[in-house]
Motif scaffolding. Structure first.
Motif: not given
Length: 420
Positions: A376-377, A380, A383-385, A388
């Motif tokens: 995810i990192a 995205q 900050s994405g993880n 999530t």
């Protein structure tokens, strides 16, 4: 095997000298591991800036449980627990010592780091179930005594792993990358020496002919799956671990690149979670009288989600430290409660296998969470993880309440002492 344990008598054991040795061994060993907990991601970040590759160092520890966790639990149930713990500590001292030499001589690479972390995890697959199975033999199966002993042990775990070890490890890493790894090797040796003074603590079936290891492992798995309360607690713990590592797997990069936390202070950021955890470890034996285990798992997930969300919006490392204290408090609550319930509900002859099976589920979920967090990192950003993990934690808490309910002790907490 049935869920009930009416014919199993509590172990008549003194909580004095044996518990003190276990506590001393835990304190020394975990302080050493805490140094490496900060040093491993710092070393990985020096070797590569790729978020997915950094996350592999987190996943490697947990992946060991997927490979050897179940057979290790079966073997623990037929070996003397003291000898098992001592040999595991000595093995870990050799592994981390060899890694320290590789770092000192400049030959360390990412694959060497990941392999070493994996091998340390393999040794932990034997040590952790043996330690869990040994505790009821030391303090007995009275729920209050078990909860208190678990609270002390896990408070020491957080004290060393998060409050003392990481700041010290990060500071020593800044002086010399190999120093915290050498320190951990010495800590494992001291821990093994303290454990030598314990009794043999052989499992109850030590004189009985054992079936093959895999069949024995399946017996422990069947007991857990068929036991309603143990099964639900395991699902809650696995969910908590998965979400935690979705966020934690790349925290070192987020702290460095977004919060601008220096290497030497990364351990202090991790130490913040210990403050909340230690307070939680003191309160959990009291809270268990008010709420069901499932209630606290739901609350723990909700608090964890809020903590990661606050880390995401944190303007600096200080605010992020306060947020991580919430995450640490939630983690301690579910750990103490889950361990106490598992020890209470499982016969001694099966405790190593059930503990290992539970750890396989929880740590397998943690490994998967670390890999998912890295992906995810990568896709995205760092900050994405975190976002999530926050969403998943909130949704899981709501599902746990809707699916199992969250009622006061008087409405069902007694299930921790009997069939699920």
């Amino acid at each position: 095997m049935t869920e009930a344990m009416e014919d199993q008598q509590p172990v008549d054991a003194s909580p004095g000298r044996g518990l003190n040795r276990l506590l001393a061994s835990t304190g020394v060993s975990i302080a050493g591991q805490g140094m490496v907990l900060a040093a491993v991601p710092l070393l990985a970040a020096r070797l590569t800036s790729d978020p997915f590759q950094v996350s592999l160092t987190v996943a490697a520890t947990y992946a060991a449980w997927l490979v050897v966790g179940l057979p290790a639990g079966a073997l623990v149930d037929r070996w003397p627990r003291r000898i098992t713990m001592v040999v595991a500590d000595l093995s870990r001292a050799v592994i981390v010592g060899a890694l320290a030499v590789a770092i000192l001589t400049g030959v360390a690479q990412l694959w060497i780091l990941v392999t070493s972390v994996f091998l340390l995890g393999v040794a932990g697959c034997f040590f952790d179930p043996a330690a869990q199975a040994a505790l009821p033999l030391v303090v007995g199966r009275d729920q209050q005594r078990l909860a208190t002993a678990n609270g002390r042990i896990w408070s020491l775990d957080l004290l060393g792993r998060s409050l003392i070890g990481p700041p010290l490890g990060a500071a020593l890493f800044a002086l010399g990358a190999s120093i915290p790894f050498f320190g951990n090797a010495v800590a494992f040796l001291v821990s093994a020496g303290l454990l030598v003074g314990l009794g043999q603590m052989a499992p109850a079936t030590h004189a009985v002919a054992h079936p093959p290891v895999l069949r024995s492992a399946r017996e422990g798995l069947r007991y857990l799956v068929r036991h309603g309360e143990l099964r639900r607690l395991t699902i809650g713990m696995a969910t908590f671990n998965f979400i935690y590592n979705v966020a934690f797997s790349t925290l070192v990069l987020f702290a460095r690149d977004r919060l601008h936390v220096p290497e030497a202070w990364f351990g202090a950021l991790l130490a913040a979670s210990a403050a909340g955890g230690i307070v939680s470890g003191y309160l959990v034996p009291k809270l268990r009288r008010q709420f069901t285990a499932r209630s606290i798992y739901a609350a723990g997930l909700l608090v964890q989600g809020c903590g990661w969300l606050l880390v995401f919006v944190a303007p600096n490392g200080w605010f992020a430290g306060i947020s991580l204290a919430l995450v640490g408090a939630a983690s301690m609550a579910v750990t103490v409660l889950g361990g106490t319930a598992r020890q209470r509900l499982t016969p001694d002859a099966l405790l190593g296998r059930v503990s290992a099976t539970t750890r396989v589920a929880g740590i397998g979920a943690a490994a998967l969470g670390a890999i998912v967090g890295g992906l995810i990192a990568d896709a995205q950003g760092l900050s994405g993880n975190l976002l999530t993990a926050s969403v998943l934690a909130g949704a899981s808490a709501l599902l746990l309440v809707l699916r199992f309910g969250a009622t006061p002790r008087g409405a069902g907490y007694e299930s921790l002492d009997g069939p699920g």
